[in-house]
Design an enzyme around this catalytic site. Structure first.
Site, PDB file in Angstrom:
ATOM      1  N   ASP A  55      66.350  25.679  34.530  1.00 12.59           N
ATOM      2  CA  ASP A  55      65.422  24.725  35.137  1.00 12.59           C
ATOM      3  C   ASP A  55      65.370  23.438  34.313  1.00 12.59           C
ATOM      4  OD1 ASP A  55      63.043  24.054  36.952  1.00 12.59           O
ATOM      5  OD2 ASP A  55      62.140  23.948  34.963  1.00 12.59           O
ATOM      6  N   GLU A 124      70.291  27.969  38.934  1.00 11.60           N
ATOM      7  CA  GLU A 124      69.659  27.546  37.685  1.00 11.60           C
ATOM      8  C   GLU A 124      70.048  28.461  36.534  1.00 11.60           C
ATOM      9  OE1 GLU A 124      65.561  25.200  38.841  1.00 11.60           O
ATOM     10  OE2 GLU A 124      65.459  27.378  38.617  1.00 11.60           O
TER      11      GLU A 124
END
Length: 240
Positions: A55, A124
């Site tokens: 992230d 991610e």
């Protein structure tokens, strides 16, 4: 390469080749395997921690791309574009373009719970694995920069910033002093999860448009987009 089952090793190599890597020397295969293992397969050994790292990685990669591509843009514009670049919807699009689903280990019923979220999380986590392989973005920039640049350019060309429900609401308030309403139901004619829901958007008693989507929200966005684009096309443009 870490000791993985031969078929899994071959699968991960194919994914890296899809991303454009012919030199695999720096890749931590154990981390990549982990990044593509959903908690439904292993509650204790899965991608959740790598997703947390990824992230931050995708936000940094997107920030660097935007800074290089649009050096004179104000920070607010950067933030608005980046928020879309790092959204689940965009990351899932990127994941689909590289066919991440083929390499992800998960129980199939999780697709119905939200394939977009599933793909975005795995994407991610993969970024997290690649970052931790070298402790920098050298395994990220070579293949991710171009999709980020293309998507950023697409976003800048889009006056609705890809949130057509908000854009349509602003238009209806400005032009008609009221808000649109949505009617959503399951699409009984659906032969694909892509069009599982059917949505209509109404302005008072007038049907503006309809749309299909794999979720209620996606169907509403599709209907709003149709309505917004029609409204903008039919609105007289000022003469210069």
């Amino acid at each position: 390469m870490a000791q993985l089952p031969p078929q899994r090793q071959k699968s991960l190599v194919r994914l890296m080749e899809r991303l454009g890597f012919s030199d695999h020397a720096q890749i931590r295969w154990d981390l990549l395997d982990l990044a593509l293992t959903h908690p439904s397969i292993s509650p204790d050994r899965n991608y959740e921690q790598l997703e947390f790292i990824g992230d931050a990685v995708v936000r940094l990669a997107a920030s660097e791309v935007l800074y290089a591509q649009y050096p004179d843009e104000p920070v607010g514009e950067f933030a608005a574009i980046r928020s879309i670049l790092v959204s689940d919807r965009t990351l899932a699009e990127f994941a689909e373009s590289y066919n991440f689903q083929k390499f992800l280990l998960y129980h199939g019923h999780y697709e119905n719970a939200g394939l977009i979220s599933l793909l975005a999380d795995a994407f991610e986590a993969t970024l997290g694995a690649l970052f931790l392989s070298t402790n920098d973005l050298s395994l990220v920039h070579p293949w991710l920069d171009e999709p980020l640049k293309a998507k950023a350019a697409e976003i800048k060309r889009d006056p609705a910033r890809q949130n057509y429900k908000d854009a349509l609401q602003v238009w209806t308030q400005s032009e008609h002093h009221t808000l649109p309403t949505y009617r959503v139901k399951k699409n009984l004619q659906s032969k694909s999860e892509e069009d599982f829901f059917f949505a209509e958007v109404w302005l008072n008693e007038t049907l503006l448009a309809s749309g299909l989507g794999r979720s209620k929200k996606a169907a509403q966005q599709a209907a709003a987009r149709q309505a917004y684009e029609r409204a903008i096309a039919e609105t007289p443009q000022p003469k210069h």
